[in-house]
Design an enzyme around this catalytic site. Structure first.
Site, PDB file in Angstrom:
ATOM      1  N   ASP A 116      45.850  40.681  45.404  1.00  0.00           N
ATOM      2  CA  ASP A 116      45.703  39.626  44.392  1.00  0.00           C
ATOM      3  C   ASP A 116      45.307  38.342  45.100  1.00  0.00           C
ATOM      4  O   ASP A 116      46.075  37.787  45.897  1.00  0.00           O
ATOM      5  CB  ASP A 116      47.022  39.453  43.644  1.00  0.00           C
ATOM      6  CG  ASP A 116      46.918  38.450  42.501  1.00  0.00           C
ATOM      7  OD1 ASP A 116      45.817  37.912  42.276  1.00  0.00           O
ATOM      8  OD2 ASP A 116      47.945  38.198  41.837  1.00  0.00           O
TER       9      ASP A 116
ATOM     10  N   ASP B  14      39.834  39.057  40.524  1.00  0.00           N
ATOM     11  CA  ASP B  14      40.626  38.672  41.693  1.00  0.00           C
ATOM     12  C   ASP B  14      41.685  39.680  42.091  1.00  0.00           C
ATOM     13  O   ASP B  14      42.447  39.432  43.022  1.00  0.00           O
ATOM     14  CB  ASP B  14      41.288  37.314  41.443  1.00  0.00           C
ATOM     15  CG  ASP B  14      42.182  37.321  40.209  1.00  0.00           C
ATOM     16  OD1 ASP B  14      41.991  38.203  39.348  1.00  0.00           O
ATOM     17  OD2 ASP B  14      43.061  36.439  40.102  1.00  0.00           O
ATOM     18  N   GLU B  15      41.752  40.816  41.434  1.00  0.00           N
ATOM     19  CA  GLU B  15      42.776  41.806  41.745  1.00  0.00           C
ATOM     20  C   GLU B  15      42.151  43.190  41.889  1.00  0.00           C
ATOM     21  O   GLU B  15      41.159  43.513  41.240  1.00  0.00           O
ATOM     22  CB  GLU B  15      43.844  41.853  40.650  1.00  0.00           C
ATOM     23  CG  GLU B  15      44.543  40.526  40.390  1.00  0.00           C
ATOM     24  CD  GLU B  15      45.598  40.634  39.298  1.00  0.00           C
ATOM     25  OE1 GLU B  15      46.369  41.616  39.312  1.00  0.00           O
ATOM     26  OE2 GLU B  15      45.642  39.756  38.421  1.00  0.00           O
TER      27      GLU B  15
END
Length: 419
Positions: free
Chosen positions: A9, A105-106
């Site tokens: 993350d 973003d993950e």
């Protein structure tokens, strides 16, 4: 053989990228925000310094500025964030061919294999964390566990730039005392319903009777109980895997409220153009058209209708949307935002029953025309061809439904059955 799953993350992703490119704001409280003049004025993300002032993701910019008068607000640059997201993914794919994105973003990474332990997973997670920081200039937090849900939980436990390993023989001491709202898919509404029954922690949820949870939450209840117990066995999708598209939609919040049918018609045609173009690009037709409209008080009204036959034509999709809007929503003006989604999708090559009235020839001409317009817009931009119906208001004609779209996280359950 136990699984070894990583969840990476990126910390304050949008804000971190903006601070990387603008050194002068790195020591200041920074928030990436929508355009308040276009009524998109909410905080999309913030850096740790802004968070220390109490600034929260999703709150209005004016409210964030009250908490933090020196807040630096920057507009989002999604092409830049996408570029960084792809560069992170290229790093992840050097460690496994099973990498599944969860938004920009993950991502989950499956390291499972003969002889691979959680301790080894922790070492790989630390190597990934260092590489992202050194090669890209931003940081990630990584969770390591034997399932996807706990790996994500681990990545949230230590921030920024940290690794958390949740071992099966010790996770009860670490995970069970955490609030139930920390678990994936336990949102504010579910958290309140659980709290009303005294279910306050992840441990409380894990010890619940699945049948009771099913009566309370439907099919999601037993799934949440399994997640809380560490029994998630959903796979990490291969890096080159693609999931079947279930729906295609778009929505918009105009710079002013929609006040009459002409306003609504302009924006629904604009949305229908965007959705129909994406259907054609994906080689799909839709049978069901759904619309929603939100009032200034944020009350949302929804409805759907079935087309007489699958379609990817703007006029047919827009006509169905407006017919539904006229019947069910026309008495509720003004509206703050509207949306349109197509579902019940079928591939282009699926056989269809032709009619005997000659209408099919017209539909084929219309599809060729719309594909030609698609090609022109890809080359010269969306405004190169504009429908007269969307010229009713300047607010509508200035919107580019493709460039103005936000990117949302990919559904965790996409392409697979629920636990």
């Amino acid at each position: 053989m136990g699984r070894v799953i990583l969840h990476c993350d990126a910390n304050s992703f949008y804000a971190s990228v903006e601070c990387l490119y603008t050194p002068s704001i790195r020591s200041l409280p920074v928030a990436v925000c929508g355009n308040a003049c276009e009524r998109h004025g909410i905080v999309l993300t913030k850096n740790p310094l802004a968070r220390s002032f109490g600034v929260k993701t999703g709150e209005a910019v004016w409210k964030a500025r009250e908490k933090c008068p020196g807040l630096v607000c920057v507009p989002p640059d999604f092409p830049l964030y996408i570029r960084f997201s792809r560069r992170m993914r290229r790093i992840y794919e050097q460690y496994s061919d099973r990498v599944e994105s969860f938004g920009l973003d993950e991502a989950w990474i499956d390291l499972s294999g003969p002889g691979v332990t959680l301790r080894e997973g922790g070492r790989v997670a630390d190597a990934i964390r260092l590489r992202v920081r050194e090669e890209l200039g931003i940081t990630v937090s990584v969770g390591v566990a034997d399932n996807k849900v706990f790996a994500k939980l681990g990545s949230d436990m230590k921030k920024p730039d940290a690794v958390t390993v949740l071992a099966p023989d010790a996770y009860k001491d670490t995970v069970y005392p955490l609030p139930a709202g920390d678990l994936l898919f336990v949102g504010p509404s579910t958290r309140r319903r659980l709290a009303a029954l005294g279910i306050l922690t992840i441990g409380d949820l894990a010890r619940c009777d699945p049948r009771m949870l099913q009566r309370l939450l439907g099919k999601a209840g037993p799934a949440l109980q399994a997640y809380a117990s560490g029994q998630d066995r959903s796979p990490v999708m291969a890096a080159d895997a693609s999931t079947a598209v279930k729906s295609i939609g778009n929505s918009t919040t105009p710079s002013r409220d929609l006040e009459n049918m002409d306003d609504a018609r302009s924006f629904y045609y604009l949305l229908a153009e965007s959705v129909a173009a994406r259907l054609r690009d994906a080689g799909l037709h839709a049978r069901c058209v759904s619309i929603h409209a939100r009032s200034p008080q944020l009350v949302t009204r929804c409805g759907q209708t079935m087309l007489s036959r699958p379609s990817n034509l703007t006029d047919e999709i827009a006509a169905a949307a407006m017919d539904l809007f006229t019947k069910r929503f026309s008495s509720g003006f003004p509206y703050r935002s509207v949306g349109l989604t197509c579902t019940a999708l079928t591939p282009d090559n699926e056989p269809v029953q032709l009619d005997f009235t000659g209408d099919e020839k017209r539909r084929m001409r219309m599809e060729r025309l719309e594909r030609s317009i698609d090609a022109l817009r890809r080359r010269y931009g969306h405004p190169v061809v504009t429908r007269g119906v969307v010229l009713h208001g300047r607010e509508c004609s200035s919107v580019s439904p493709e460039q103005d779209s936000l990117i949302h996280p990919i559904a965790f359950h996409a392409g697979r059955e629920r636990a």
